[in-house]
Design a protein around this motif. Structure first.
Motif, PDB file in Angstrom:
ATOM      1  N   PRO A 149       0.966  -1.084  -0.024  1.00  0.00           N
ATOM      2  CA  PRO A 149      -0.036   0.013  -0.033  1.00  0.00           C
ATOM      3  C   PRO A 149       1.015   1.168   0.100  1.00  0.00           C
ATOM      4  CG  PRO A 149      -0.894  -1.654   1.677  1.00  0.00           C
ATOM      5  CD  PRO A 149       0.424  -2.083   1.114  1.00  0.00           C
ATOM      6  N   GLY A 150       1.951   1.180   0.932  1.00  0.00           N
ATOM      7  CA  GLY A 150       2.815   2.505   0.774  1.00  0.00           C
ATOM      8  C   GLY A 150       3.579   2.623  -0.634  1.00  0.00           C
ATOM      9  N   GLY A 151       3.816   1.639  -1.162  1.00  0.00           N
ATOM     10  CA  GLY A 151       4.649   1.565  -2.473  1.00  0.00           C
ATOM     11  C   GLY A 151       3.592   2.313  -3.856  1.00  0.00           C
ATOM     12  N   ARG A 152       2.423   1.727  -3.532  1.00  0.00           N
ATOM     13  CA  ARG A 152       1.202   2.057  -4.393  1.00  0.00           C
ATOM     14  C   ARG A 152       1.051   3.756  -4.183  1.00  0.00           C
ATOM     15  NH1 ARG A 152      -1.434  -2.741  -3.752  1.00  0.00           N
ATOM     16  NH2 ARG A 152      -2.571  -1.971  -2.095  1.00  0.00           N
ATOM     17  N   ARG A 153       0.989   4.127  -3.125  1.00  0.00           N
ATOM     18  CA  ARG A 153       0.776   5.483  -2.412  1.00  0.00           C
ATOM     19  C   ARG A 153       1.590   6.287  -3.229  1.00  0.00           C
ATOM     20  NH1 ARG A 153       1.444   8.522   2.729  1.00  0.00           N
ATOM     21  NH2 ARG A 153       2.256   6.621   3.705  1.00  0.00           N
ATOM     22  N   TRP A 154       2.942   5.982  -2.896  1.00  0.00           N
ATOM     23  CA  TRP A 154       3.851   7.216  -3.319  1.00  0.00           C
ATOM     24  C   TRP A 154       4.000   6.997  -4.939  1.00  0.00           C
ATOM     25  CZ3 TRP A 154       4.334  10.902  -0.757  1.00  0.00           C
ATOM     26  CH2 TRP A 154       4.206  10.698   0.847  1.00  0.00           C
ATOM     27  N   ALA A 155       3.558   5.842  -5.454  1.00  0.00           N
ATOM     28  CA  ALA A 155       3.669   5.913  -6.994  1.00  0.00           C
ATOM     29  C   ALA A 155       2.516   6.648  -7.815  1.00  0.00           C
ATOM     30  CB  ALA A 155       3.663   4.187  -7.529  1.00  0.00           C
ATOM     31  N   GLY A 156       1.465   6.812  -6.762  1.00  0.00           N
ATOM     32  CA  GLY A 156       0.492   7.328  -7.439  1.00  0.00           C
ATOM     33  C   GLY A 156       0.804   9.066  -7.440  1.00  0.00           C
ATOM     34  N   VAL A 157       1.471   9.288  -6.350  1.00  0.00           N
ATOM     35  CA  VAL A 157       2.077  10.565  -6.212  1.00  0.00           C
ATOM     36  C   VAL A 157       2.832  11.245  -7.203  1.00  0.00           C
ATOM     37  CG1 VAL A 157       3.095  12.554  -4.721  1.00  0.00           C
ATOM     38  CG2 VAL A 157       1.526  10.986  -3.816  1.00  0.00           C
ATOM     39  N   LEU A 158       3.743  10.339  -7.398  1.00  0.00           N
ATOM     40  CA  LEU A 158       4.778  10.340  -8.667  1.00  0.00           C
ATOM     41  C   LEU A 158       3.851  10.503  -9.926  1.00  0.00           C
ATOM     42  CD1 LEU A 158       7.605  10.536  -9.822  1.00  0.00           C
ATOM     43  CD2 LEU A 158       7.476   7.931  -9.824  1.00  0.00           C
ATOM     44  N   GLY A 159       2.998   9.426 -10.189  1.00  0.00           N
ATOM     45  CA  GLY A 159       2.193   9.787 -11.389  1.00  0.00           C
ATOM     46  C   GLY A 159       1.430  11.013 -11.532  1.00  0.00           C
ATOM     47  N   ALA A 160       1.044  11.577 -10.490  1.00  0.00           N
ATOM     48  CA  ALA A 160       0.249  12.932 -10.420  1.00  0.00           C
ATOM     49  C   ALA A 160       1.216  14.022 -10.673  1.00  0.00           C
ATOM     50  CB  ALA A 160      -0.440  12.935  -8.975  1.00  0.00           C
TER      51      ALA A 160
ATOM     52  N   GLY B 107       3.577  13.777 -24.237  1.00  0.00           N
ATOM     53  CA  GLY B 107       2.790  12.657 -24.310  1.00  0.00           C
ATOM     54  C   GLY B 107       3.312  11.523 -23.412  1.00  0.00           C
ATOM     55  N   ILE B 108       4.773  11.452 -23.657  1.00  0.00           N
ATOM     56  CA  ILE B 108       5.434  10.367 -22.771  1.00  0.00           C
ATOM     57  C   ILE B 108       5.075  10.683 -21.116  1.00  0.00           C
ATOM     58  CG2 ILE B 108       7.477   9.153 -22.180  1.00  0.00           C
ATOM     59  CD1 ILE B 108       8.453   9.592 -24.889  1.00  0.00           C
ATOM     60  N   LEU B 109       5.289  11.899 -20.954  1.00  0.00           N
ATOM     61  CA  LEU B 109       5.343  12.089 -19.437  1.00  0.00           C
ATOM     62  C   LEU B 109       3.938  12.377 -18.921  1.00  0.00           C
ATOM     63  CD1 LEU B 109       7.575  15.389 -18.898  1.00  0.00           C
ATOM     64  CD2 LEU B 109       7.850  13.168 -18.050  1.00  0.00           C
ATOM     65  N   GLY B 110       2.740  12.832 -19.723  1.00  0.00           N
ATOM     66  CA  GLY B 110       1.448  12.881 -19.372  1.00  0.00           C
ATOM     67  C   GLY B 110       1.066  11.466 -19.446  1.00  0.00           C
ATOM     68  N   GLY B 111       0.960  10.947 -20.359  1.00  0.00           N
ATOM     69  CA  GLY B 111       0.453   9.372 -20.588  1.00  0.00           C
ATOM     70  C   GLY B 111       1.057   8.466 -19.665  1.00  0.00           C
ATOM     71  N   GLY B 112       2.314   8.568 -19.128  1.00  0.00           N
ATOM     72  CA  GLY B 112       2.793   7.773 -18.307  1.00  0.00           C
ATOM     73  C   GLY B 112       2.397   8.081 -16.828  1.00  0.00           C
ATOM     74  N   GLY B 113       2.282   9.399 -16.611  1.00  0.00           N
ATOM     75  CA  GLY B 113       1.802   9.657 -15.257  1.00  0.00           C
ATOM     76  C   GLY B 113       0.277   9.216 -15.107  1.00  0.00           C
ATOM     77  N   LEU B 114      -0.663   9.491 -16.234  1.00  0.00           N
ATOM     78  CA  LEU B 114      -1.959   8.952 -16.132  1.00  0.00           C
ATOM     79  C   LEU B 114      -2.172   7.602 -16.094  1.00  0.00           C
ATOM     80  CD1 LEU B 114      -4.664  10.052 -18.913  1.00  0.00           C
ATOM     81  CD2 LEU B 114      -4.353   7.642 -18.515  1.00  0.00           C
ATOM     82  N   GLY B 115      -1.192   6.814 -16.781  1.00  0.00           N
ATOM     83  CA  GLY B 115      -1.292   5.291 -16.455  1.00  0.00           C
ATOM     84  C   GLY B 115      -1.106   4.834 -15.049  1.00  0.00           C
ATOM     85  N   ILE B 116      -0.133   5.435 -14.444  1.00  0.00           N
ATOM     86  CA  ILE B 116       0.303   5.215 -12.960  1.00  0.00           C
ATOM     87  C   ILE B 116      -0.904   5.577 -12.232  1.00  0.00           C
ATOM     88  CG2 ILE B 116       1.837   5.805 -11.052  1.00  0.00           C
ATOM     89  CD1 ILE B 116       4.119   6.168 -13.199  1.00  0.00           C
ATOM     90  N   VAL B 117      -1.343   6.816 -12.317  1.00  0.00           N
ATOM     91  CA  VAL B 117      -2.473   7.026 -11.300  1.00  0.00           C
ATOM     92  C   VAL B 117      -3.843   6.122 -11.418  1.00  0.00           C
ATOM     93  CG1 VAL B 117      -4.108   9.216 -10.731  1.00  0.00           C
ATOM     94  CG2 VAL B 117      -1.623   9.378 -11.327  1.00  0.00           C
ATOM     95  N   VAL B 118      -4.258   6.150 -12.667  1.00  0.00           N
ATOM     96  CA  VAL B 118      -5.457   5.165 -12.967  1.00  0.00           C
ATOM     97  C   VAL B 118      -5.027   3.874 -12.239  1.00  0.00           C
ATOM     98  CG1 VAL B 118      -6.922   4.130 -14.706  1.00  0.00           C
ATOM     99  CG2 VAL B 118      -6.384   6.772 -14.908  1.00  0.00           C
ATOM    100  N   THR B 119      -4.194   3.237 -12.541  1.00  0.00           N
ATOM    101  CA  THR B 119      -3.788   1.928 -11.922  1.00  0.00           C
ATOM    102  C   THR B 119      -3.718   1.895 -10.424  1.00  0.00           C
ATOM    103  OG1 THR B 119      -2.732   1.391 -14.091  1.00  0.00           O
ATOM    104  CG2 THR B 119      -2.213   0.071 -12.188  1.00  0.00           C
ATOM    105  N   VAL B 120      -3.197   2.940  -9.885  1.00  0.00           N
ATOM    106  CA  VAL B 120      -2.899   2.927  -8.407  1.00  0.00           C
ATOM    107  C   VAL B 120      -4.236   3.068  -7.858  1.00  0.00           C
ATOM    108  CG1 VAL B 120      -2.127   4.280  -6.441  1.00  0.00           C
ATOM    109  CG2 VAL B 120      -0.607   3.576  -7.957  1.00  0.00           C
ATOM    110  N   LEU B 121      -5.105   4.020  -8.200  1.00  0.00           N
ATOM    111  CA  LEU B 121      -6.581   4.247  -7.715  1.00  0.00           C
ATOM    112  C   LEU B 121      -7.097   2.980  -7.964  1.00  0.00           C
ATOM    113  CD1 LEU B 121      -7.030   7.972  -8.947  1.00  0.00           C
ATOM    114  CD2 LEU B 121      -6.738   6.992  -6.575  1.00  0.00           C
TER     115      LEU B 121
END
Length: 475
Positions: free
Chosen positions: A335-346, A375-389
């Protein structure tokens, strides 16, 4: 009805996990594809129905989105009560039939009716499909499954314009709908061939019919008001009626669900802090994500003059980045790893939209120096956030309420997305002669919204985590 046991990790379940995930990804692809694929066919529709007002025809596009958002929450409850495999098969069959109705529609009225019904069947299909996946997937692999499923839905949103344009150019707008029929039939045959258990909640009955109707109509009215408010006028009686009645019905459904023995809204799930935070994050980030996804092809067309196929090629960069990062984020198990990965994606997404609000994205095309890196940065961040949530929501759910919980989580994202699209429309209405200014303003606001989403993502799922003890995910 006897429940078929499908304990995650058991041999039959583990054997079916891979094929079930592929089938669910196929269902997500066609369901989310139809949110965007019709946009490119709209001019052809207007030519074929010259006697129908453009404002009426817009419901061919928005009708699907409204029905889809309105029925996601009830659909999850139905799947848990009736059986996820059974509901999935019925929804796939219904999606094929309603797609055929749209493709053969003799009048605009028939087409709009078909699109509304198609949105309902898509809503029934999505949570039951993902509920099936979660019921046969070992708990430690849920993140990877959510990542693959999210990637399929995100890719559909991006390839929609190109696929729709190709079908319209080669055949007609009717092919945009008819193509769903063979795809749905293939998915039905695949489900029948593999041992997918018909999991459901033991001893459950259908949810409160009155509360269910209030949820569906309330969400439909709310999304319709937000979606059409800019076109109708925010002070127009139709807009106020949709918003007011929608909010009142949702409030009534919530109050009724708190006391009902078989509620339409699984209010007990919201007592889980991880689940509530996941839904709040999905709602907030959904507004920025949907606005950004819609603004991308509009920017390429209106500012840089790209063709449909050229735009699709440029947008594919972000889609591929999202698919890659969604897969990687899905492999994070703590859970902690997912949380900070989500913040990184955001943070990646914030940096992207903030950059897009500057003169780096001006009137002159800058594909390699600006668009592709963004596109790489935004799409990459989007993929992380949607998956984490999505993983956070799924991991906090008891197995017997997978479909219901996922349905509500997707509803939160869709309603947030409707607000994001309404924000886009309002900004462009305020800057009718300055499209570039409108785009820069929109991207700046998306950055601000995502800052709020990052704040939600940074909150610990359990209060104890703030003191340094991160409890394990709810089992």
């Amino acid at each position: 009805m006897t429940e078929v046991s499908a304990r995650p990790g058991s041999p039959p379940a583990a054997k079916a996990a891979g094929p079930t995930l592929l089938i669910a990804c196929g269902a997500a692809f066609i369901a989310f594809l139809d949110l965007s694929v019709v946009n490119i066919a709209f001019p052809s529709l207007a030519r074929d129905y010259p006697g129908t007002a453009t404002t009426t025809l817009t419901w061919v596009v928005s009708g699907y989105a409204v029905a889809f958002a309105a029925f996601l929450t009830p659909a999850g409850r139905f799947a848990d009560a009736l059986g996820r495999r059974r509901m999935f098969l019925l929804a796939l069959g219904g999606f094929a039939l309603t797609s055929l109705l749209c493709g053969l529609a003799p009048t605009a009225g028939w087409l709009i009716a078909g699109r509304l019904l198609q949105g309902v069947t898509a809503a029934l299909m999505v949570p039951s499909a993902l509920g099936l996946v979660l019921s046969v997937t070992p708990r430690e692999k849920i993140g990877a499954a959510i990542g693959a499923w999210s990637a399929a839905g995100g890719f559909a949103a991006v390839v929609g314009p190109a696929l729709g344009g190709g079908l319209v150019e080669a055949f007609s707008w009717r092919a945009v709908f008819v193509i769903n029929v063979p795809v749905a039939l293939v998915l039905i045959l695949a489900v029948l061939r593999i041992s997918v258990p018909d999991t459901r909640t033991p001893g459950s009955a259908l949810p409160d019919p009155l509360g269910t109707a209030a949820v569906a109509i309330g969400l439909g009215g709310l999304v319709a008001g937000v979606t059409e408010g800019q076109r109708w006028g925010w002070a127009d009686p139709a807009t106020l009626a949709c918003l007011g009645v929608g909010l009142l019905l949702l409030l009534a459904a919530l109050i009724r669900s708190r006391a009902h023995h078989n509620p339409a809204i699984a209010v007990d799930l919201w007592r889980s802090r991880p689940y509530a935070l996941a839904n709040a994050g999905s709602f907030v980030f959904g507004a920025a994500m949907f606005a950004w996804l819609l603004a991308g092809p509009l920017f390429l067309d209106a500012i840089w003059g790209y063709s449909v196929l050229a735009s699709a090629g440029a947008l594919t960069v972000g889609a591929v980045a999202a698919m890659v990062t969604a897969t990687v984020a899905g492999r994070i198990t703590t859970p902690g790893g997912r949380r900070w990965a989500g913040v990184l994606g955001a943070v990646l997404f914030i940096a992207t939209v903030a950059w897009m609000s500057t003169d780096a994205f001006g009137p002159e095309p800058a594909l390699w120096s600006a668009w592709i890196p963004a596109g790489i940065l935004g799409g990459g961040g989007l993929g992380i956030v949607v998956t984490v949530l999505g993983t956070a929501a799924a991991s906090s759910l008891p197995p017997q309420q997978f479909a219901a919980g996922i349905g509500m989580n997707l509803t939160a994202r869709q309603v947030g997305g409707a607000l994001g699209v309404a924000l886009l429309a309002a900004i462009f209405a305020a800057n009718p002669d300055q499209p570039l200014t409108a785009f820069h303003t929109l991207f700046a606001l998306c950055a601000g919204i995502t800052v709020l989403a990052a704040g939600v993502l940074a909150l610990p799922a359990h209060p104890a985590a703030a003191a340094g003890t991160a409890p394990a995910a709810t089992q």
